[in-house]
Design a protein around this motif. Structure first.
Motif: not given
Ligand code: ZN
Ligand code: PAN
Length: 191
Positions: A90-94, A99-101, A138-140
């Protein structure tokens, strides 16, 4: 900006394997033994059962330049460390504003999300789910099924990955086996 030639990959939805083969990153229990809530159980598995594979990521390598769009598959193997289901680091984007899909290919999982300011969200994903990870979250991902959980991700090359914040503070939620069901609970150790 590099001029890249157009290309494609064939994806095996069941395994996440890409053809032609791409760079593969494997994360084992030893790489994230401090991230599981039950560290004693992680240590026991490592000493008695060995260094199990938790997940692997296969993706195209592109220059980290504006406009490039990296994409990859992630396969999380089924299993638990104690009561806690297998998950990614899991991470935040720096660059938090990127964003992301995510797109589910096979199996069942949770996409856990959180912000610095304390908001949380959990999205159940199956094959065909297209989930949006907005900027600042953040996403995991967590495998809550008995099969591999496989998904495809697409993001902007300059997003970068900040793993340190989650390594230091943990994630606000855990996904645990409770009464025979995967259950999202607050992480009592969240800093
Ligand atoms: Zn990501
Ligand atoms: C995904 C993740 C991938 C592995 O491609 O990088 O699922 O998870 P960790 O990076 O947390 O180990 C993504 O979110 N890219 O930005």
């Amino acid at each position: 900006m590099s001029l890249i030639q157009p290309f494609k990959s064939e994806i095996d939805f069941a395994t996440g394997d890409l053809s032609p083969q791409r760079a593969t990153l494997r994360r084992r229990l030893s790489d994230m033994k401090l991230m599981y809530a039950d560290r004693n159980e992680a240590a026991r598995i490592l000493s008695e059962e060995g260094d199990r594979l938790i997940y692997e990521v296969q993706g195209v390598e592109l220059p980290e330049e504006e406009g490039q769009i990296p994409h990859c598959t992630t396969r999380i193997l089924p299993g638990r460390v104690g009561d806690e289901y297998h998950m990614t680091k899991g991470h935040y984007h720096a660059r938090r504003e990127q964003g992301e899909v995510y797109f589910g290919l096979s199996g069942r999982g949770y996409l856990l999300l959180q912000t610095d300011s304390g908001q949380t969200s959990e999205i159940e994903m199956v094959a065909g789910s297209a989930a949006y990870v907005p900027p600042y979250w953040a996403h995991r991902t967590v495998n809550i099924g008995a099969e591999d959980f496989v998904f495809f991700s697409v993001w902007e090359a300059r997003a970068g990955h900040d793993y340190g914040t989650i390594e230091r503070d943990g994630f606000r939620m855990l996904v645990l086996l409770r009464d025979g069901q995967p259950t999202v609970v607050d992480n009592p150790k969240y800093v």
